[in-house]
Design a protein around this motif. Structure first.
Motif, PDB file in Angstrom:
ATOM      1  N   ALA A   1      57.165  12.756 -31.595  1.00 32.98           N
ATOM      2  CA  ALA A   1      58.190  11.737 -30.820  1.00 32.98           C
ATOM      3  C   ALA A   1      58.149  10.147 -31.178  1.00 32.98           C
ATOM      4  O   ALA A   1      59.192   9.549 -31.467  1.00 32.98           O
ATOM      5  CB  ALA A   1      57.726  11.885 -29.221  1.00 32.98           C
ATOM      6  N   PRO A   2      56.833   9.643 -31.642  1.00 31.99           N
ATOM      7  CA  PRO A   2      56.907   8.294 -32.001  1.00 31.99           C
ATOM      8  C   PRO A   2      57.405   8.202 -33.404  1.00 31.99           C
ATOM      9  O   PRO A   2      57.671   6.983 -33.715  1.00 31.99           O
ATOM     10  CB  PRO A   2      55.280   8.085 -31.850  1.00 31.99           C
TER      11      PRO A   2
ATOM     12  N   ARG B   1      68.276  22.900 -18.876  1.00 29.81           N
ATOM     13  CA  ARG B   1      68.069  24.217 -18.414  1.00 29.81           C
ATOM     14  C   ARG B   1      66.569  23.914 -17.453  1.00 29.81           C
ATOM     15  O   ARG B   1      65.633  25.014 -17.648  1.00 29.81           O
ATOM     16  CB  ARG B   1      67.678  25.015 -19.620  1.00 29.81           C
ATOM     17  N   ASN B   2      66.482  23.316 -16.504  1.00 27.86           N
ATOM     18  CA  ASN B   2      65.481  22.929 -15.476  1.00 27.86           C
ATOM     19  C   ASN B   2      63.939  22.987 -16.027  1.00 27.86           C
ATOM     20  O   ASN B   2      63.197  24.040 -15.967  1.00 27.86           O
ATOM     21  CB  ASN B   2      65.520  24.151 -14.631  1.00 27.86           C
ATOM     22  N   GLY B   3      63.832  22.129 -17.250  1.00 27.57           N
ATOM     23  CA  GLY B   3      62.537  21.918 -17.945  1.00 27.57           C
ATOM     24  C   GLY B   3      62.183  23.095 -18.810  1.00 27.57           C
ATOM     25  O   GLY B   3      60.889  23.074 -19.674  1.00 27.57           O
TER      26      GLY B   3
ATOM     27  N   ASN C   1      61.118  10.915 -20.696  1.00 24.55           N
ATOM     28  CA  ASN C   1      61.663  12.364 -20.442  1.00 24.55           C
ATOM     29  C   ASN C   1      62.996  12.542 -20.952  1.00 24.55           C
ATOM     30  O   ASN C   1      63.682  13.554 -20.821  1.00 24.55           O
ATOM     31  CB  ASN C   1      61.471  12.777 -19.168  1.00 24.55           C
ATOM     32  N   GLU C   2      63.432  11.394 -21.741  1.00 26.32           N
ATOM     33  CA  GLU C   2      64.836  11.665 -22.458  1.00 26.32           C
ATOM     34  C   GLU C   2      64.941  12.433 -23.483  1.00 26.32           C
ATOM     35  O   GLU C   2      63.911  12.583 -24.357  1.00 26.32           O
ATOM     36  CB  GLU C   2      65.489  10.069 -22.735  1.00 26.32           C
ATOM     37  N   ARG C   3      65.804  12.958 -23.899  1.00 28.26           N
ATOM     38  CA  ARG C   3      65.974  13.576 -25.450  1.00 28.26           C
ATOM     39  C   ARG C   3      66.176  12.954 -26.448  1.00 28.26           C
ATOM     40  O   ARG C   3      66.942  12.112 -26.707  1.00 28.26           O
ATOM     41  CB  ARG C   3      67.427  14.594 -25.224  1.00 28.26           C
ATOM     42  N   LEU C   4      65.219  13.025 -27.477  1.00 23.70           N
ATOM     43  CA  LEU C   4      64.918  12.215 -28.585  1.00 23.70           C
ATOM     44  C   LEU C   4      65.662  13.066 -29.657  1.00 23.70           C
ATOM     45  O   LEU C   4      66.201  12.460 -30.780  1.00 23.70           O
ATOM     46  CB  LEU C   4      63.620  11.705 -28.887  1.00 23.70           C
ATOM     47  N   GLY C   5      65.520  14.073 -29.749  1.00 19.39           N
ATOM     48  CA  GLY C   5      65.787  14.854 -30.867  1.00 19.39           C
ATOM     49  C   GLY C   5      65.277  16.409 -30.670  1.00 19.39           C
ATOM     50  O   GLY C   5      64.862  16.962 -29.420  1.00 19.39           O
TER      51      GLY C   5
END
Length: 400
Positions: free
Chosen positions: A32-33, A99-101, A131-135
């Motif tokens: 993520a980072p 999709r609910n986690g 909790n956002e979508r990064l990829g």
């Protein structure tokens, strides 16, 4: 796909999801980072793949599904894949939907474009601090290299019916059984075959009536088959070529029923000149019967269910009673068979859905075209022929 087979596949997928999902979730947190630094992504993936022994390819996509890293594999990396749009690939179709986690998806198996091998792809969502979508983290696996539970699924015991070649079926009413070499000596052939199965270790046979040959499998050499032509099947001394063996301990078909199965095969072979048994098989170990008819419809069922069915079931009551005089039946010699066969052929060409509709209308006493101009006995003949074919071909059920 049969329900038993589906359950086995579902179980294997569950095991693989459990095995792979946790590892990829941890890796996604580490990545993520680094999402804005492709060089760091590539270095981290090269290091990470060393801890993923079953992984074939490893790559990272941005939030829209476009590849932002190299495609990393054991021993190297493919930089030319950077910028590749994978958003429309089948394994991505559920990843853009909340999709609910659920952040991991294991694709259905597919044939890889590079190696032409059965493969699956795991997609792990990469999330940011909020909790956002990064990829996405993508991992390709070769099915042959993935661990799985070493257990074969059980073949279902229910009756199975399989449709055959439509071209054969469309010309069914134009054909007639031609007496084969095996037909002329069928009783002797069945006696020899019964002896081989009872006393000489043959546990599976496939009888090809029209081409006069039998294929057999022996308990001493179960991975190969042997072909017996009429030269061998007409010679009782063929039994000398097969060693004496006790009735195989895994056989579930009672000895007395082998002869009964063969008698029923013979009855189906000679019951009708248009719809007749083309080949039949018997496996003593799993107890299954295989039947292939002249309409190219194939049935698989257990020996006991097969023996519980008479000719009435396969061909309708008119078949087993055709030798009995009746006020409601007419000899074929008294009918214009050439014209009626043309009518039957024209109906058959319309497909089995319309054939079933014809049968329903005739059952109700109606006179559908082009049968409205026929005499009652001629309509009855066509009615019986259509019912016989549909009963044998697919048990009266059609989805065409």
């Amino acid at each position: 796909m049969d329900s038993t087979l589906k359950q086995s596949v579902k179980h294997q997928r569950k095991l693989l999801t459990h095995l792979l999902g946790g590892t990829l979730a941890d890796l996604a947190i580490e990545l993520a980072p680094l999402m804005n630094d492709s060089d760091q992504l590539n270095k981290h993936l090269v290091k990470a793949i060393q801890d993923l022994p079953y992984c074939k390819y490893l790559y990272v996509l941005d939030s829209s599904g476009k590849q932002i890293s190299a495609t990393v594999k054991h021993g190297g990396a493919k930089l030319e894949d950077i910028g590749r749009d994978r958003s429309s690939r089948p394994y991505m179709k559920n990843m853009f939907i909340p999709r609910n986690g659920i952040d991991f998806e294991l694709s259905s198996a597919y044939i890889s474009s590079n190696k032409k091998r059965p493969s699956v792809t795991g997609i792990q969502l990469i999330r940011g601090e909020n909790n956002e979508r990064l990829g996405f983290l993508g991992v390709d696996y070769d099915l042959r290299e993935l661990p799985r539970e070493d257990k074969m699924y059980e073949e279902p015991r229910q009756w199975r019916q399989i449709k055959g070649d439509p071209a054969i079926r469309s010309g069914l009413f134009l054909q007639q059984r031609v007496e084969s070499q095996m037909d002329t000596k069928l009783e002797d052939v069945m006696t020899i075959l019964e002896e081989l199965m009872l006393e000489h270790g043959v546990y599976h046979c496939q009888i090809h009536y029209s081409s006069s040959r039998v294929t057999v499998w022996h308990v001493d050499d179960p991975y190969t088959y042997r072909i017996l032509t009429m030269d061998e099947l007409s010679d009782t001394e063929i039994c000398l070529a097969y060693p004496r063996r006790e009735y195989f301990e895994r056989n579930i078909v009672p000895k007395k029923d082998i002869c009964n199965v063969f008698k029923q095969f013979s009855a189906l072979r000679f019951a009708d000149e248009t719809v007749y048994l083309r080949s039949g098989s018997l496996n003593l170990v799993n107890g299954f019967i295989g039947l292939n008819f002249s309409c190219d419809g194939t049935h698989y069922l257990t020996y006991d269910e097969f023996l519980s069915r008479g000719l009435d079931f396969w061909f309708g009551a008119s078949m087993s009673d055709e030798s009995k005089p009746s006020d409601n039946t007419t000899s074929k010699d008294a009918l214009n068979m050439s014209h009626l066969d043309e009518v039957l052929e024209e109906i058959a060409q319309r497909g089995c859905l319309e054939v079933n509709q014809f049968i329903s209308q005739l059952d109700a006493g109606k006179k559908p075209a082009p049968l409205d101009k026929l005499e009652e006995d001629e309509r009855q003949y066509i009615h019986n022929e259509l019912k016989s074919v549909m009963a044998v071909y697919e048990g009266g059920v059609c989805s065409i």
